[in-house]
Design a protein around this motif. Structure first.
Motif, mmCIF file in Angstrom:
data_model
loop_
_atom_site.group_PDB
_atom_site.id
_atom_site.type_symbol
_atom_site.label_atom_id
_atom_site.label_comp_id
_atom_site.label_asym_id
_atom_site.label_seq_id
_atom_site.Cartn_x
_atom_site.Cartn_y
_atom_site.Cartn_z
ATOM 1 N N ASP A 1 32.893 18.334 68.801
ATOM 2 C CA ASP A 1 33.173 19.721 68.433
ATOM 3 C C ASP A 1 34.593 20.108 68.841
ATOM 4 O OD1 ASP A 1 30.701 20.140 67.358
ATOM 5 O OD2 ASP A 1 29.822 20.944 69.182
ATOM 6 N N PRO B 1 31.141 12.284 64.486
ATOM 7 C CA PRO B 1 30.819 12.482 63.076
ATOM 8 C C PRO B 1 31.677 13.540 62.386
ATOM 9 C CG PRO B 1 28.970 13.073 64.504
ATOM 10 C CD PRO B 1 29.985 12.430 65.359
ATOM 11 N N GLN B 2 32.109 14.541 63.120
ATOM 12 C CA GLN B 2 32.941 15.552 62.462
ATOM 13 C C GLN B 2 34.413 15.168 62.490
ATOM 14 O OE1 GLN B 2 31.850 19.706 63.759
ATOM 15 N NE2 GLN B 2 30.388 18.559 64.985
ATOM 16 N N ARG C 1 35.748 12.350 62.653
ATOM 17 C CA ARG C 1 36.130 11.112 61.964
ATOM 18 C C ARG C 1 36.678 11.386 60.575
ATOM 19 N NH1 ARG C 1 31.175 8.107 59.212
ATOM 20 N NH2 ARG C 1 32.832 6.632 58.894
ATOM 21 N N ALA C 2 36.380 12.569 60.027
ATOM 22 C CA ALA C 2 36.942 12.878 58.716
ATOM 23 C C ALA C 2 38.465 12.846 58.757
ATOM 24 C CB ALA C 2 36.469 14.255 58.263
#
Lengths: 508, 447
Positions: free
Chosen positions: A321, A357-358, A360-361
């Motif tokens: 986050d 997961p966020q 890594r974009a």
């Protein structure tokens, strides 16, 4: 509420004033993959090769310095002579020789001790220092031929740890020990100039106001220099059990986003063109480790694969986050540290972006044929890690190298250890002795071939900085980056002058 | 401008919540600095009406006065450290010696403080560069850490927003260079997230960042692809060609389930094979390893798209033909599977048998042993399993022939991958044969 009028105060009723959008400075960034390991790693090799490689690489350098210094040195009528190998030292003859230091310390963890014992006992608690109080520590000089015990006054004043390459001058006494008269180290390696390999990009573009509609806040007394800044933070310590400093981390995020404080401070926050996270972003959760050491308790409820009940995703979730909030506004470099989910042995390999997961974009896409790979906006890198930022050669570690050297010496002076590493030309001398390391075969990447301009080390007890100079005019800015979770401090480095300043975040 | 008051009144006075400037800015879509002013105004007004109804926290920045504790540190060190203090400075240090590095002049101190302690903290500051209301709430805060929960609320509000677009609304520092990978949907945040179109981002699309396409995917043999393609895009026109199994309803989904039930029965057998293979440290038959690898595909992010590609119309003929063949195979398989358990076990054994043969064969390839010192020594070629990470970081298991030296007194098949096995020297990649995912059908073709 008697709040005196203050500049930079937003203690006023809402006005129709439009606030300008601030644009962040660009970051010129070229990571180098000196410490990246091959995908295929082999662990059958012997560690001794690393010492051999290090000695072959550094011996010429230290010999050159020693030769210059001691060329016409004589004691009485005796000229000092160079000796090729440690074993060639003859008793009573004044000579000098180069080799690797080996510290024989009874309190140092020793694998042979473990093997010689019949049974394995649980590991002793990690020691603060390896130094023995009774002075049983021996300093030895070794090369491929043999070992020589060093004695004498100069040893007391010199910082010496296993694995550093030095030259000693003196003579062997009747006990077979080498009486040291003087010591030389390889000193700083040659330093390239700024912008040596990378090109300055988009330097002329200063930030511009998109909606220029500002009035009094513009001409504050705060000197807004136009240069870019690099923020270095270490020891964020996201934890699954302890959220004692999560508000500080939030405030840090808001500061870096340019949301906290007043427009003038936001403006200066926009000069921070990159955030470097130097290790220990995830805190060590002790309860998780405890079951491991006992062994038996763990097996009892061991399922096939991993036990999801023992896994707490909260730290990485929070860290993700944090990263995902910052990444839209600034590029982030992530160096792993001792407590991070990466391999333990140096060089630690990048934390896989799949952990985030966020965030890594924003990471680097998979390599494509025939195209130069671009560094990721969110760059997970090795530890140690070197790169070129704004043209400066930067070397950074998560802190294990200094923490381990610290155990060998009496000094508390972290900067002194960092300086010593630079002068030894080796950023992790105690690997592979007491610092876990990959068994390198062809090259010892810890040897510094070129001199960095900026050398920072994460997870240190307190902030400290200094500039050191080398014999050929090299200058290195040393920074000991404090633990954010302990101090609430982040280091801001000016990318023009390499001057440092601190931002300290606290909750009263 | 009045709506912020109604929002704050309902949140704080009615719902008993704490509102920070960020939350307000997100909720009303205003600049954070305006939100800070709104908080101040609301706080002032409400407390003007009735003192003590609203409690605020403030964020102060500036330079603090020097703290006296620096001196204490030095004293402590003197006490415990005796040796080093007298010793000369280290090496040829050019470091400026004991200089007060902890000089607070260059430190920007940011402090979050309760209304109640504001004056105390302000007195610690030498120079205050900015001060604003951080949050307001209906009660004085015992533990300021509660405020960190607001960040979570902010995140929830913004869950379906693209931070790259909304940054300027809120006054966040914008960065036009931010680049994201394309073709990737940001992962679902706590709240259901609408897929953010990659084009929306201001960054120029970097080719290197475009959708990852693992090259091995392409090497899937057409049969395997067709297989998946078929079961998905089964035309309703020829339901008659469906195998007449017991539970058949001529529906594509059912067929898919059918065929997968075949796989399942093999899947049951497979782990057994695998274990046997690893125990004896002899590799499985080449056909098996692709099958093993195939579950890995599920990890790859973009497999879904490719797996369900329906065959191009031009291939229809071939597809039909191979489909027929395959149907026959499936028919046979099903019949086998429907036999009772004993038969099934026999089946499995049959599958295993080629394994064993392969194992033997692979070991038998040996260099004529030399006799030295009364012992037979030699080298033989064995298949070894090797797990490596490919360029994308996935583990791929492949087998490679490895030369192993052995001597007579070692039991031949019990070769352990000891240190003397020159594994490192066989780094030379196995030829392209293993590079991709092999055909899944070759596994079934065996019988």
């Amino acid at each position: 509420m008697a709040v005196p009028k203050l500049e930079g105060s937003l203690l006023r009723g809402p006005s129709d004033q439009k606030y300008a959008s601030i644009e962040r400075q660009t970051s010129s960034y070229k990571p180098l993959d000196t410490y990246a390991l091959e995908k295929e790693k082999h662990y059958q090799q012997q560690f001794g090769d690393m010492y051999f490689l290090r000695l072959t690489k550094l011996k010429p350098a230290v010999e050159r310095i020693a030769e210059e210094a001691w060329e016409d040195f004589r004691i009485g009528n005796e000229m000092v002579e160079k000796v090729e190998r440690v074993l060639d030292v003859r008793q009573g003859k004044l000579c000098w020789v180069a080799g690797t230091i080996y510290m024989e310390m009874p309190l140092k963890p020793n694998i042979l001790d473990d093997i010689s014992k019949d049974h394995w006992i649980s590991a002793p608690p990690a020691r603060q220092k390896y130094l023995s109080a009774t002075g049983e520590d021996l300093v030895m000089l070794e090369d491929e031929s043999g070992r020589l015990r060093l004695v004498g006054a100069p040893l007391a004043s010199e910082m010496l740890v296993t694995g550093c390459i030095i030259a000693v001058m003196g003579t062997e006494n009747a006990n077979g020990d080498f009486e040291v008269v003087d010591i030389k180290v390889p000193d700083l390696p040659p330093q390239a100039e700024r912008w040596h390999t990378s090109e300055p990009v988009g330097d002329g573009i200063s930030r511009k106001k998109l909606k220029l509609d500002e009035d009094e806040d513009e001409d504050m007394d705060k000197p807004v220099s136009n240069s870019k800044k690099i923020a270095i933070v270490s020891g964020l310590g996201f934890s699954g059990t302890d959220s004692g400093h999560s508000l500080e981390i939030n405030l840090l995020t808001e500061y870096l986003l340019g949301e906290a404080l007043d427009p003038a401070n936001q403006e200066s926050a926009s000069q921070i063109s990159r955030l470097i996270i130097a290790g220990n972003s995830i805190a060590l959760d002790h309860d998780a480790v405890a079951t491991d050491t006992i062994g038996n308790t763990r097996k009892a409820h061991k399922k096939y694969g991993y036990d999801s009940s023992a896994y707490n995703p909260a730290p990485t979730k929070h860290f993700d986050d944090f990263l995902a909030t910052l990444l839209p506004t600034m590029p982030v470099t992530l160096i792993p540290g001792y407590t991070d989910p990466a391999n333990v042995s140096l060089p630690q390999q990048p934390i896989h972006p799949a952990m985030f997961p966020q965030a890594r974009a924003f990471s680097r896409g998979p390599p494509k044929d025939g195209e130069e790979t671009q560094p990721g906006w969110f760059d997970t890198v090795t530890n140690p890690w070197d790169s070129e930022i704004e043209g400066w050669k930067v070397l950074g570690t998560g802190g294990q190298n200094v923490d381990d050297v610290f155990k060998y010496v009496e000094s508390e002076d972290r900067l002194g250890m960092m300086e010593a590493m630079c002068r030894w030309r080796c950023c992790a001398p105690t690997a592979p002795d007491t610092l876990w390391s990959y068994p390198f075969q062809d090259d010892d990447p810890f040897v510094l071939n070129t001199c960095p301009h900026l050398f920072f080390v994460g997870s240190q007890p307190k902030f400290d900085t200094a500039e050191i100079e080398g014999p050929a005019g090299q200058t290195i800015r040393l920074i000991a980056v404090p633990q954010f979770s302990e101090t609430g401090e982040i280091v801001i480095v000016d990318s023009e002058t390499l001057e440092t300043s601190l931002v300290r975040i606290s909750v009263a | 401008m009045a709506d912020y008051k109604t929002y704050l009144a309902s949140s704080i006075l009615t719902e008993d919540k704490i509102v920070s400037y960020r939350l307000l800015s997100r909720a009303l879509k205003v600049n954070v600095n305006a939100a800070k002013e709104m908080l101040y105004e609301f706080h002032r007004q409400q407390n003007g009406k009735k003192p003590g109804t609203i409690h605020a926290t403030y964020l102060i920045s500036g330079t603090k006065q020097k703290e006296p504790e620096v001196a204490n540190d030095a004293v402590e060190q003197d006490g415990e450290d005796t040796h080093m203090q007298s010793s000369p400075p280290f090496m040829s240090s050019s470091m400026p010696q004991p200089q007060e590095t902890s000089d607070d002049s260059g430190v920007l101190s940011i402090t979050l403080v309760r209304e109640e302690n504001l004056d105390e903290v302000r007195s610690q500051y030498e120079h205050i560069t900015s001060i604003h209301v951080y949050s307001i709430g209906p009660h004085p805060l015992k533990d300021l850490q509660i405020l960190s929960d607001i960040t979570r609320q902010v995140r929830e509000i913004c869950a379906d927003e693209d931070p790259l677009e909304t940054a300027s609304t809120y006054g966040t520092i914008i960065n036009k260079n931010a680049k994201r990978r394309e073709g990737k949907r940001p992962p679902p945040a706590p709240a259901p997230v609408a897929p953010v179109p990659a084009k929306a981002q201001p960054a120029k699309p970097k080719p290197a960042e475009s959708k990852p396409e693992p090259p091995p995917k392409k090497e899937i043999s057409s049969t395997a692809k067709d297989f998946f393609g078929k079961s998905n895009s089964k035309p309703k026109a020829n339901p008659a060609s469906n195998p007449s199994s017991k539970e058949t309803t001529p529906n594509p989904p059912t067929l898919k389930r059918d065929s997968s039930s075949i796989f399942k029965s093999f899947a049951k057998a497979k782990p057994k094979l695998k274990r046997e293979g690893t125990d004896s440290s002899v590799a499985d038959s080449p056909a098996l390893s692709p099958a093993e690898d195939s579950p890995m595909k599920g990890l790859s992010d973009d497999d879904e798209e490719e797996t369900y590609v329906s065959p191009a119309p031009a291939d229809m003929e071939i597809v039909n033909k191979s489909r027929k063949e395959r149907k026959e195979n499936e028919e046979k398989l099903r019949q086998m599977m429907e036999m009772d358990d004993e038969d099934e076990e026999e089946e499995i054994k049959e599958i295993e048998e080629p394994e064993a043969v392969e194992k033997e064969a692979s070991v038998e390839k040996e260099v004529p042993p030399t006799v030295s010192g009364g012992r037979r020594r030699g080298r033989r070629r064995v298949m070894k399993k090797k797990t490596v990470k490919d360029e994308e970081g996935y583990l791929v298991t492949k087998e490679e022939p490895v030369w192993e030296s052995f001597s007579e007194d070692e039991p031949a098949p019990m070769q352990k991958p000891k240190a003397h096995a020159p594994v490192a020297s066989t780094k030379g990649k196995k030829a392209a044969g293993k590079a991709g995912q092999g055909s899944i059908m070759s596994f079934f073709g065996k019988k």
